[in-house]
Motif scaffolding. Structure first.
Motif, mmCIF file in Angstrom:
data_model
loop_
_atom_site.group_PDB
_atom_site.id
_atom_site.type_symbol
_atom_site.label_atom_id
_atom_site.label_comp_id
_atom_site.label_asym_id
_atom_site.label_seq_id
_atom_site.Cartn_x
_atom_site.Cartn_y
_atom_site.Cartn_z
ATOM 1 N N GLU A 42 -38.180 8.752 -18.490
ATOM 2 C CA GLU A 42 -39.626 8.989 -18.454
ATOM 3 C C GLU A 42 -40.219 8.445 -17.162
ATOM 4 O OE1 GLU A 42 -40.902 7.026 -21.967
ATOM 5 O OE2 GLU A 42 -40.184 8.591 -23.333
ATOM 6 N N ALA A 43 -39.827 7.230 -16.808
ATOM 7 C CA ALA A 43 -40.349 6.604 -15.588
ATOM 8 C C ALA A 43 -39.929 7.382 -14.346
ATOM 9 C CB ALA A 43 -39.861 5.162 -15.501
ATOM 10 N N ALA A 44 -38.692 7.859 -14.326
ATOM 11 C CA ALA A 44 -38.200 8.618 -13.166
ATOM 12 C C ALA A 44 -39.010 9.889 -12.959
ATOM 13 C CB ALA A 44 -36.725 8.964 -13.361
ATOM 14 N N LEU A 45 -39.297 10.579 -14.037
ATOM 15 C CA LEU A 45 -40.032 11.843 -13.927
ATOM 16 C C LEU A 45 -41.499 11.615 -13.576
ATOM 17 C CD1 LEU A 45 -38.357 13.709 -16.903
ATOM 18 C CD2 LEU A 45 -38.006 14.104 -14.456
ATOM 19 N N ARG A 46 -41.998 10.436 -13.851
ATOM 20 C CA ARG A 46 -43.360 10.134 -13.408
ATOM 21 C C ARG A 46 -43.396 9.824 -11.911
ATOM 22 N NH1 ARG A 46 -46.687 10.120 -17.618
ATOM 23 N NH2 ARG A 46 -45.883 9.641 -19.677
ATOM 24 N N ILE A 47 -42.283 9.376 -11.383
ATOM 25 C CA ILE A 47 -42.198 9.184 -9.933
ATOM 26 C C ILE A 47 -42.192 10.526 -9.225
ATOM 27 C CG2 ILE A 47 -40.723 8.339 -8.050
ATOM 28 C CD1 ILE A 47 -39.699 6.182 -9.991
ATOM 29 N N ASP A 48 -41.401 11.469 -9.753
ATOM 30 C CA ASP A 48 -41.267 12.771 -9.095
ATOM 31 C C ASP A 48 -40.863 13.812 -10.134
ATOM 32 O OD1 ASP A 48 -40.747 14.965 -7.490
ATOM 33 O OD2 ASP A 48 -39.736 13.801 -5.938
ATOM 34 N N GLU A 49 -41.823 14.650 -10.524
ATOM 35 C CA GLU A 49 -41.580 15.646 -11.563
ATOM 36 C C GLU A 49 -40.653 16.769 -11.112
ATOM 37 O OE1 GLU A 49 -44.907 17.308 -13.521
ATOM 38 O OE2 GLU A 49 -45.560 15.411 -14.427
ATOM 39 N N ILE A 74 -39.078 13.042 -23.656
ATOM 40 C CA ILE A 74 -39.079 13.424 -22.245
ATOM 41 C C ILE A 74 -40.094 14.530 -22.011
ATOM 42 C CG2 ILE A 74 -37.698 14.354 -20.357
ATOM 43 C CD1 ILE A 74 -37.037 11.466 -21.147
ATOM 44 N N GLN A 75 -40.165 15.474 -22.934
ATOM 45 C CA GLN A 75 -41.177 16.527 -22.828
ATOM 46 C C GLN A 75 -42.576 15.928 -22.895
ATOM 47 O OE1 GLN A 75 -40.997 20.036 -22.413
ATOM 48 N NE2 GLN A 75 -38.983 19.378 -21.658
ATOM 49 N N ALA A 76 -42.741 14.909 -23.740
ATOM 50 C CA ALA A 76 -44.042 14.245 -23.844
ATOM 51 C C ALA A 76 -44.405 13.576 -22.531
ATOM 52 C CB ALA A 76 -44.019 13.215 -24.978
ATOM 53 N N ALA A 77 -43.409 12.941 -21.883
ATOM 54 C CA ALA A 77 -43.667 12.283 -20.599
ATOM 55 C C ALA A 77 -44.084 13.308 -19.551
ATOM 56 C CB ALA A 77 -42.425 11.526 -20.139
ATOM 57 N N LEU A 78 -43.438 14.467 -19.572
ATOM 58 C CA LEU A 78 -43.788 15.512 -18.613
ATOM 59 C C LEU A 78 -45.186 16.054 -18.860
ATOM 60 C CD1 LEU A 78 -40.378 17.437 -18.473
ATOM 61 C CD2 LEU A 78 -41.421 16.095 -16.644
ATOM 62 N N ASN A 79 -45.655 15.934 -20.094
ATOM 63 C CA ASN A 79 -47.001 16.393 -20.434
ATOM 64 C C ASN A 79 -48.053 15.303 -20.289
ATOM 65 O OD1 ASN A 79 -46.204 19.032 -21.065
ATOM 66 N ND2 ASN A 79 -45.592 18.421 -23.141
ATOM 67 N N GLY A 80 -47.633 14.158 -19.700
ATOM 68 C CA GLY A 80 -48.601 13.113 -19.371
ATOM 69 C C GLY A 80 -48.891 12.126 -20.459
ATOM 70 N N GLN A 81 -48.097 12.093 -21.519
ATOM 71 C CA GLN A 81 -48.326 11.124 -22.588
ATOM 72 C C GLN A 81 -47.747 9.767 -22.188
ATOM 73 O OE1 GLN A 81 -47.139 12.627 -26.432
ATOM 74 N NE2 GLN A 81 -47.868 14.692 -25.954
ATOM 75 N N ARG A 85 -21.349 19.217 -14.700
ATOM 76 C CA ARG A 85 -21.353 18.296 -15.841
ATOM 77 C C ARG A 85 -22.697 17.587 -15.966
ATOM 78 N NH1 ARG A 85 -17.211 14.855 -18.341
ATOM 79 N NH2 ARG A 85 -15.692 15.636 -16.828
ATOM 80 N N LEU A 86 -23.190 17.077 -14.849
ATOM 81 C CA LEU A 86 -24.444 16.322 -14.892
ATOM 82 C C LEU A 86 -25.625 17.245 -15.174
ATOM 83 C CD1 LEU A 86 -25.863 13.631 -14.624
ATOM 84 C CD2 LEU A 86 -25.900 13.933 -12.134
ATOM 85 N N LEU A 87 -25.595 18.459 -14.646
ATOM 86 C CA LEU A 87 -26.668 19.414 -14.924
ATOM 87 C C LEU A 87 -26.716 19.765 -16.409
ATOM 88 C CD1 LEU A 87 -26.433 21.869 -11.891
ATOM 89 C CD2 LEU A 87 -28.343 20.354 -12.418
ATOM 90 N N SER A 88 -25.548 19.962 -17.009
ATOM 91 C CA SER A 88 -25.498 20.296 -18.434
ATOM 92 C C SER A 88 -26.057 19.161 -19.281
ATOM 93 C CB SER A 88 -24.048 20.595 -18.828
ATOM 94 O OG SER A 88 -23.950 20.849 -20.220
ATOM 95 N N ASP A 89 -25.665 17.938 -18.959
ATOM 96 C CA ASP A 89 -26.163 16.776 -19.716
ATOM 97 C C ASP A 89 -27.655 16.557 -19.474
ATOM 98 O OD1 ASP A 89 -23.627 16.394 -20.703
ATOM 99 O OD2 ASP A 89 -23.102 14.808 -19.272
ATOM 100 N N THR A 90 -28.104 16.828 -18.249
ATOM 101 C CA THR A 90 -29.518 16.639 -17.927
ATOM 102 C C THR A 90 -30.384 17.668 -18.631
ATOM 103 O OG1 THR A 90 -28.914 15.731 -15.765
ATOM 104 C CG2 THR A 90 -31.183 16.476 -16.034
ATOM 105 N N LYS A 91 -29.882 18.896 -18.747
ATOM 106 C CA LYS A 91 -30.629 19.942 -19.450
ATOM 107 C C LYS A 91 -30.938 19.506 -20.877
ATOM 108 C CE LYS A 91 -30.473 24.894 -20.544
ATOM 109 N NZ LYS A 91 -30.787 24.769 -21.992
ATOM 110 N N LYS A 92 -29.952 18.970 -21.562
ATOM 111 C CA LYS A 92 -30.162 18.489 -22.930
ATOM 112 C C LYS A 92 -31.138 17.311 -22.955
ATOM 113 C CE LYS A 92 -25.398 19.769 -24.080
ATOM 114 N NZ LYS A 92 -24.052 19.235 -24.393
ATOM 115 N N PHE A 93 -31.004 16.442 -21.976
ATOM 116 C CA PHE A 93 -31.867 15.268 -21.895
ATOM 117 C C PHE A 93 -33.328 15.673 -21.700
ATOM 118 C CE2 PHE A 93 -33.843 11.774 -19.481
ATOM 119 C CZ PHE A 93 -33.557 10.687 -20.296
ATOM 120 N N LEU A 94 -33.556 16.642 -20.819
ATOM 121 C CA LEU A 94 -34.927 17.073 -20.522
ATOM 122 C C LEU A 94 -35.592 17.762 -21.713
ATOM 123 C CD1 LEU A 94 -34.413 18.479 -16.908
ATOM 124 C CD2 LEU A 94 -35.585 16.371 -17.541
#
Length: 298
Positions: free
Chosen positions: A246-253, A283-290, A269-278
């Motif tokens: 959450e903190a990382a995505l607030r630094i740079d979306e 994480i979606q809430a963080a991207l929406n500014g919560q 491998r990392l892209l696949s794991d990151t897709k699930k993470f996002l």
């Protein structure tokens, strides 16, 4: 020898240089040529180039570009002016024009390593990785201790799948610039793809520490570490990974964009794991500014 130019260009240049053209004592305009001082024109070209460089610093490329183009006409023998124009084309993703301008700069001054590095960058963006490697190596012959040049060379090796060579160049760049966290980060990218999760995590922790030391918060290693910790599976790791992500995505979306991550050399491998993470609700809430669920740890 003073250059001869046509009447329209003369009138433009005279107004540009605040010089008044001589009047013709006749009732009709008589075609004529005017000799201009080549040294003064060249000096004006260098002034224009300085203005273009200053505008580029503020990312006003639409204003910088015409000045740089005119500067190359007024000072065609200045490698610095051609290098500037090539750099602007590179920023604007006009890669063929960038290469042409940079090659001109190179022909005027073969001893500037930055020209080779910039050409390497242009070829890299065209996915001509071996051509990029050739240019980076030529630049490093002139300045073998350039950390960014070594890093770029490592990236080109990475894209060709030459992973040991890539890691070697990354380590050299860190040796010359201890706080150069992008190289540490990219070693982590390689290790993660190789399944060495433990050492990848260690690399990203080091990258974050180096970035914080120079007061340069780095979203990339923080997000990569968040994904790796979350996937490690323990409850504590998952909580820490979520907060850190959450903190990382607030630094740079931008790092929520998988295409952007791919451009930054994140592997399959990392892209696949990151897709699930996002896709996780927090994480979606963080991207929406919560609000953050908890402070991110290191």
């Amino acid at each position: 020898m003073p250059k001869r130019v046509g009447l329209i260009s003369v009138l433009f240049l005279c107004s540009f240089l605040s010089v008044s053209p001589k009047r013709v004592n006749a009732q009709a305009l008589v075609p004529h040529t005017v000799q201009l001082d080549g040294a003064k024109l060249e000096q004006q070209g260098l002034v224009l180039a300085q203005e273009a460089a200053q505008l580029a610093q503020f990312r006003q490329f639409d204003l910088a570009m015409p000045r740089a183009r005119l500067a190359t006409q007024l000072a065609p023998n200045s490698d610095k002016v051609w290098f500037l124009l090539g750099g602007l084309y590179l920023q604007s993703k006009e890669l063929d024009k960038a290469i042409s301008s940079l090659q001109k700069a190179q022909s005027l001054n073969a001893k500037n390593p930055e020209t080779y590095f910039a050409l390497g960058s242009a070829y890299f963006q065209q996915q001509k990785y071996q051509s990029a490697i050739n240019q980076y190596k030529l630049g490093l012959k002139i300045n073998p201790k350039d950390p960014e040049g070594l890093f770029d060379l490592g990236n080109a090796y990475y894209m060709l799948g030459k992973l040991p060579q890539a890691i070697s160049e990354y380590k050299k760049s860190i040796g010359y610039k201890e706080d150069f966290w992008p190289a540490v980060n990219n070693i982590g990218l390689i290790l993660y793809e190789q399944g060495d999760i433990k050492n990848a995590i260690n690399q990203w922790q080091q990258a974050i520490t180096k970035a914080n030391k120079i007061k340069q918060p780095a979203a990339e290693p923080q997000l990569a570490l968040a994904v790796a910790l979350y996937n490690r599976g323990s409850k504590a790791d998952r909580q820490r990974g979520l907060a850190m992500g959450e903190a990382a995505l607030r630094i740079d979306e931008r790092y929520a964009n998988l295409e952007f991550l791919k451009e930054n050399l994140w592997g399959t491998r990392l892209l696949s794991d990151t897709k699930k993470f996002l896709e996780l609700p927090s994480i979606q809430a963080a991207l929406n500014g919560q609000p953050l669920s908890q402070p991110a740890g290191q």
